[in-house]
Design a protein around this motif. Structure first.
Motif, short mmCIF file in Angstrom:
data_model
loop_
_atom_site.label_atom_id
_atom_site.label_comp_id
_atom_site.label_asym_id
_atom_site.label_seq_id
_atom_site.Cartn_x
_atom_site.Cartn_y
_atom_site.Cartn_z
N PRO A 133 0.82 -1.22 0.00
CA PRO A 133 0.00 0.00 0.00
C PRO A 133 0.85 1.27 0.00
O PRO A 133 2.03 1.27 0.38
N ASN A 134 0.22 2.37 -0.42
CA ASN A 134 0.90 3.66 -0.38
C ASN A 134 0.48 4.44 0.87
O ASN A 134 -0.33 3.97 1.67
N GLU A 135 1.03 5.62 1.03
CA GLU A 135 0.76 6.41 2.22
C GLU A 135 -0.71 6.79 2.35
O GLU A 135 -1.26 6.83 3.45
N GLU A 136 -1.35 7.05 1.23
CA GLU A 136 -2.78 7.40 1.27
C GLU A 136 -3.60 6.26 1.85
O GLU A 136 -4.51 6.47 2.67
N THR A 137 -3.29 5.03 1.45
CA THR A 137 -3.99 3.86 1.98
C THR A 137 -3.74 3.71 3.47
O THR A 137 -4.66 3.43 4.25
N LEU A 138 -2.49 3.90 3.89
CA LEU A 138 -2.17 3.74 5.30
C LEU A 138 -2.77 4.86 6.14
O LEU A 138 -3.14 4.63 7.30
N ALA A 139 -2.89 6.05 5.58
CA ALA A 139 -3.55 7.13 6.31
C ALA A 139 -5.02 6.78 6.54
O ALA A 139 -5.58 7.06 7.61
N TRP A 140 -5.65 6.18 5.53
CA TRP A 140 -7.04 5.71 5.70
C TRP A 140 -7.08 4.65 6.80
O TRP A 140 -7.96 4.70 7.68
N ALA A 141 -6.15 3.69 6.78
CA ALA A 141 -6.14 2.63 7.79
C ALA A 141 -5.90 3.21 9.18
O ALA A 141 -6.50 2.75 10.17
N ASP A 142 -5.02 4.21 9.30
CA ASP A 142 -4.84 4.89 10.59
C ASP A 142 -6.16 5.43 11.10
O ASP A 142 -6.51 5.31 12.28
N GLY A 143 -6.93 6.05 10.19
CA GLY A 143 -8.20 6.63 10.57
C GLY A 143 -9.21 5.60 11.04
O GLY A 143 -9.98 5.85 11.98
N VAL A 144 -9.22 4.43 10.39
CA VAL A 144 -10.14 3.37 10.81
C VAL A 144 -9.79 2.90 12.22
O VAL A 144 -10.68 2.73 13.08
N ILE A 145 -8.51 2.68 12.49
CA ILE A 145 -8.10 2.25 13.82
C ILE A 145 -8.45 3.30 14.86
O ILE A 145 -8.93 2.98 15.96
N ASN A 146 -8.26 4.57 14.53
CA ASN A 146 -8.61 5.63 15.47
C ASN A 146 -10.11 5.70 15.72
O ASN A 146 -10.55 6.12 16.80
N ALA A 147 -10.90 5.26 14.73
CA ALA A 147 -12.36 5.27 14.88
C ALA A 147 -12.85 4.09 15.71
O ALA A 147 -13.98 4.13 16.22
N TYR A 148 -12.04 3.04 15.83
CA TYR A 148 -12.41 1.85 16.60
C TYR A 148 -11.28 1.52 17.59
O TYR A 148 -10.67 0.45 17.50
N PRO A 149 -11.02 2.40 18.52
CA PRO A 149 -9.87 2.20 19.41
C PRO A 149 -10.08 1.03 20.36
O PRO A 149 -11.19 0.74 20.80
N GLY A 150 -8.99 0.35 20.65
CA GLY A 150 -9.00 -0.70 21.67
C GLY A 150 -9.52 -2.04 21.23
O GLY A 150 -9.54 -2.98 22.03
#
Length: 330
Positions: A133-150
Motif C-alpha cells: 500500500p501507499n501512504e494514502e492507503t495507510l492514512a485511511w487505515a490509521d483513521g479506521v483504527i482511530n475510529a475503533y480504538p481498543g
C-alpha cells in the motif's frame, strides 16, 4: 516506464482474457456466494488479481529463467496495475458488501476495506489492505483504527511474511522498485503494523507454504504474523495419474482454521490445517510431510507438521483488550 516482452512469463502464464471473463470471474463470484449473507468476510487483491502484468524494461528476463525446483528464478522484474476486474466482483459497491453493517469502511473502491465482527466476548476489527500500500492507503487505515480504538485488530495483506519468516518482497515482483511511495513488508511493519498497539495479528499469502513469527511492537506487546498459502499443493492431481502441466492453483482443498479460546485462564490461539478434499486435518494424513515438505526443504517432518498444528498462549491479550465483554456489542 516501458514494457518489454518476456517469453518466460508468456510460457508460464498464457494470457486469456476471454477465459477470465467467462470462467474465472463467474467462478469467483459463485464461490464467495456460498458464505455471502451468512458470515462477515473480506477479500483482498494480490498480484494475480491485477488487470495488467508486464516486465519492466530495466529488468529483463534471463536466458534459462523459469521454475527451478520450488523456486522461480531469472524471470525479470514484473510490475502490475489496475484492479477494475477485481473491484467488479469484490469492490465496495458489490452485492457482497454494499449496505452490510459489518463492512464499516473502505478505500479506493474497496481495494482496501474494514470489517467488524464479534466473537468470544470481544469485538474484533479486521483490516484488508491492498498489496504494497501507499501512504494514502495507510492514512485511511490509521483513521479506521482511530475510529475503533481498543479493539483486537487483524490485518490481512497479500504480501508480508515470506517462507523464511522474513518481511521481504519477492525480488522479481517488488512493487517498490518503480514506486517509492509504496510500502513493502519491512517498511509496512515500521510505519503501520508495529505502531498501532491494538494490531494483534497479520495474515498473508503470496509465498508458498506456511510460517510464523512473533515480534514486539513499539509498545512492547506481541504481534503474531502468519504466512498461509497452500496454492502450490497438487497431490490431488497426482492421485489421478494426470500428467497435466499445472503450476499453481489447486491447493488440495487446504484451509487454515484459527480458533480463539478467550475464556480460558490463559487466552489461547489454536492453528490447524484442514483439507476439504482429503476430509482431514494435517496430522490425520500419514504422508502429509512427504507430500508437502518441499515447501520448506530440509525441515524435519515433525517440525513441518507443527507449522500447521500449533497453539499460542496470548499472554498479554487481557492486558491489552480487557476481560471478555469489555468491548463486546451491547
Amino acid at each position: 516506464m516501458r514494457a518489454i516482452g518476456n517469453p518466460v512469463i508468456e510460457d508460464l502464464l498464457p494470457a486469456s482474457p476471454e477465459q477470465l471473463l467467462s470462467i474465472e470471474m463467474p467462478a469467483a463470484r459463485a464461490a464467495w456466494n456460498i458464505i455471502a449473507d451468512r458470515l462477515p468476510f473480506c477479500v483482498i487483491p494480490g498480484n494475480h488479481d491485477y488487470d495488467h502484468l508486464w516486465t519492466d524494461h530495466e529488468f529483463p528476463a534471463e536466458i534459462g529463467g523459469g521454475i527451478k525446483g520450488n523456486k522461480v528464478e531469472g524471470i525479470g522484474g514484473l510490475q502490475v496495475s489496475g484492479l477494475a476486474n477485481w473491484t467488479n466482483i469484490f469492490g465496495a459497491s458489490s452485492p457482497f458488501f454494499d449496505g452490510k453493517a459489518w463492512y464499516v469502511s473502505f478505500h479506493d473502491e474497496g481495494c482496501s476495506s474494514a470489517q467488524i465482527f464479534s466473537a468470544g466476548g470481544y469485538r474484533f476489527l479486521h483490516l484488508g489492505l491492498e498489496m504494497c500500500p501507499n501512504e494514502e492507503t495507510l492514512a485511511w487505515a490509521d483513521g479506521v483504527i482511530n475510529a475503533y480504538p481498543g479493539l483486537p485488530t487483524i490485518v490481512s495483506i497479500h504480501e508480508f511474511l515470506n517462507e523464511e519468516g522474513e518481511r521481504a518482497s519477492i525480488v522479481y515482483l517488488d512493487m517498490t522498485l518503480r514506486d517509492s511511495r509504496r510500502f513493502g513488508p519491512a517498511r509496512l511493519w515500521e510505519r503501520f503494523i508495529s505502531r498501532h498497539d491494538q494490531i494483534l495479528m497479520t495474515l498473508n499469502g503470496h509465498f508458498h507454504g506456511v510460517r510464523h513469527r512473533i515480534d514486539l511492537n513499539q509498545h512492547g506487546h506481541k504481534v503474531y504474523q502468519f504466512l498461509v498459502n497452500y496454492q502450490g499443493r497438487k497431490q490431488s492431481l497426482k492421485d489421478t495419474g494426470s500428467s497435466a502441466r499445472v503450476i499453481d492453483g489447486i491447493g488440495d482443498g487446504w484451509l487454515r482454521l484459527l480458533r480463539f479460546d478467550l475464556a480460558a485462564a490463559m487466552p489461547t490461539l489454536y492453528l490447524r490445517a484442514y483439507s476439504t478434499h482429503y476430509k482431514g486435518f494435517a496430522p490425520d494424513l500419514p504422508r502429509y510431510a512427504e507430500w508437502y515438505g518441499k515447501e520448506h526443504p530440509g525441515m524435519p517432518a515433525e517440525e513441518f507438521l507443527r507449522l500447521d498444528d500449533i497453539a499460542f498462549d496470548l499472554e498479554d491479550f487481557r492486558q491489552r483488550f480487557g476481560p471478555p465483554g469489555a468491548a463486546a456489542d451491547p
